[in-house]
Design a protein around this motif. Structure first.
Motif, PDB file in Angstrom:
ATOM      1  N   SER A  81       0.820  -1.209   0.000  1.00  0.00           N
ATOM      2  CA  SER A  81       0.000   0.000   0.000  1.00  0.00           C
ATOM      3  C   SER A  81       0.859   1.266   0.000  1.00  0.00           C
ATOM      4  O   SER A  81       0.648   2.175  -0.816  1.00  0.00           O
ATOM      5  N   GLY A 125       2.703   1.701  -3.348  1.00  0.00           N
ATOM      6  CA  GLY A 125       1.786   2.170  -4.390  1.00  0.00           C
ATOM      7  C   GLY A 125       1.437   3.632  -4.233  1.00  0.00           C
ATOM      8  O   GLY A 125       1.344   4.384  -5.221  1.00  0.00           O
ATOM      9  N   ALA A 158      -4.437   2.554  -3.515  1.00  0.00           N
ATOM     10  CA  ALA A 158      -3.303   2.017  -2.750  1.00  0.00           C
ATOM     11  C   ALA A 158      -3.508   2.232  -1.256  1.00  0.00           C
ATOM     12  O   ALA A 158      -3.245   1.329  -0.440  1.00  0.00           O
TER      13      ALA A 158
END
Length: 486
Positions: free
Chosen positions: A351, A354, A396
């Motif tokens: 996460s 991203g 993300a």
């Protein structure tokens, strides 16, 4: 008065603020007169029902966060506010939340998780009413502060309650419902803000807590809180209804009893005690994740997404904002499944990585756009690229940074310091949320590209922090996780 009477009186004082009565006890011991009793006995349905009811709190949280985006221009025009005054209005929910965060741990420890949610609901309702009837900035600010106070309590209590009632193999997915509900609240604010004026939107904001209040009377209190308070019979009954009346809960009962006995609930925990590794390490991890979550700039993007899209050259900024909200809901829904499959730690790393790349794309787009003409064909391409970058950043965030910090915080804090440490961690989160929300508009006026570059750097730092410090908690009981820090 006899000793027995003294004990009984003391026991009454420790009862949960919202005592659920005996409706579920009877259904577990007797043949039911109602067809719904068998459904109540089912483990998943029992836990899911509890989670769905308390999830109304995070929906309120999200609605508060999303309210400022579609209403900014209308409120500024109707009440004659400046951009800085509206920015103050947007940030005041975080100020109220900081006060709520300070009180949240102690409220949840003294009157229970359900009682805490009841306390949080009332200022939320009053706050929305104050905003809806505001004739000037004073009522607007007061309402926002009251909303924030309630949200500060909700943001701590709901993930803790869900973590304490969930089986280990479902805790990640059920814990992610907290963040999913926040995103649903944000999306609803974005969507309804397109069609209704800001005063009506504030009236609609009352609904989640209005439904939550009666719903709290139909769910059991957290069994771990009941055990900590010494209410053995209520603790075992609560756990039994959560796991199903045909389930043997003796192993889990004994595990919780051992954990509670080892922490000795009567021991007063002071700030000096937090120097012990078993306390400072989980607290540092919890605070670190919640601070980094906010410094990623997510609230700056969500609170002022319409403004960001207008500055990026997107003509239908409100529609684009709603699209971001819808994408966030879909991405967070995926986290419900991933949390117990891939684990918390991996999701956080993926996460944050991203987010860093997405924010860099947005930053580069704004930097290039500043040096070219608005009539250039490249300008339109860069506007689209900015939109794609923001959407990718939200996706993300939703896959890990949204839900995982709250889940991990609720899992790793030892039960005897959860009230104090949880309040500190939640306060830190809301302080930095306020800081980001207050400065987002000003930073965007200074340099949109520079702002997104700063947020990208924070996300890169998050990857390093998680890689070094954050443990994997997937599939472990709360007691196992907390013992690992000793």
């Amino acid at each position: 008065m006899s000793l027995r009477e003294d004990n009984e009186e003391g026991r009454d004082l420790k009862k949960p603020f919202l005592h659920t009565g005996s409706w579920y006890r009877m259904s577990g011991r007797q043949s039911s007169l109602f067809a719904s009793t068998q459904a109540i006995r089912d483990t998943s349905i029992s836990v899911f029902a509890c989670v769905l009811i308390v999830a109304l709190g995070p929906i309120q949280f999200g609605f508060t966060a999303g309210y400022t985006s579609p209403t900014q221009s209308a409120i500024i025009t109707d009440l004659g506010l400046s951009v800085s005054e509206f920015s103050l209005f947007g940030s005041l929910s975080n100020v109220g939340a900081m006060v709520g965060a300070i009180a949240s741990g102690q409220i949840a420890e003294h009157i229970g998780r359900k009682g805490s949610l009841m306390v949080a609901s009332i200022p939320n309702i009053i706050g929305w009413l104050a905003i809806s009837f505001a004739k000037d900035s004073s009522f607007l600010y007061m309402g926002r502060l009251l909303e924030g106070f309630g949200v500060g309590i909700i943001s701590y209590t709901v993930p803790v309650y869900i973590a304490e009632i969930s089986p280990p193999n479902m805790r990640g997915g059920l814990g992610s419902v907290n963040q999913l509900s926040v995103t649903i609240g944000i999306m609803l604010a974005y969507l309804l803000g397109i069609f209704v004026e800001w005063r009506i939107l504030a009236i609609i904001g009352i609904l989640p807590c209005t439904i939550l209040i009666p719903g709290l009377f139909f769910i059991p209190e957290s069994p771990r809180w009941l055990a900590k308070m010494g209410m053995t019979e209520e603790f075992e009954t609560s756990l039994q209804v959560l796991r199903g009346f045909d389930t043997d809960v003796s192993v889990e009962v004994n595990e919780i009893k051992r954990a509670v006995a080892s922490t000795n609930r009567r021991t007063t925990i002071r700030f000096a005690d937090l120097k012990q590794r078993r306390y400072w390490l989980p607290l540092m991890i919890g605070i670190g994740l919640l601070i980094l979550q906010q410094l990623s700039g997510i609230n700056g993007v969500l609170f002022y997404s319409s403004t960001i899209f207008r500055s990026a050259g997107i003509s239908s900024s409100d529609a684009a904002t709603f699209g971001v909200g819808a994408v966030q809901v879909l991405a967070t829904s995926l986290t419900l499944w991933l949390a117990d499959k891939s684990g918390r730690r991996l999701l956080l790393i993926v996460s944050a990585t991203g987010m860093a790349f997405s924010l860099l794309v947005v930053a580069v787009s704004f930097f290039i756009k500043a040096s070219i003409s608005e009539t250039s064909s490249l300008y339109g391409i860069l506007s689209t690229l900015s939109l794609v970058g923001v959407v990718a950043m939200v996706i993300a965030f939703s896959l890990g940074m949204g839900a995982m910090p709250w889940i991990i915080m609720s899992e790793i804090l030892p039960i005897n310091i959860k009230g104090l440490a949880g309040s500190v961690a939640t306060l830190a989160n809301w302080f930095f949320s306020w800081l980001v929300t207050l400065t987002a508009n000003m930073l965007l006026d200074w340099s949109s590209g520079g702002t997104f570059t700063i947020y990208a750097a924070v996300c890169a730092l998050t990857v390093v922090f998680v890689s070094i410090w954050v443990p994997e908690t997937k599939g472990k009981s709360i007691e196992e996780i907390q013992w690992s820090f000793r």
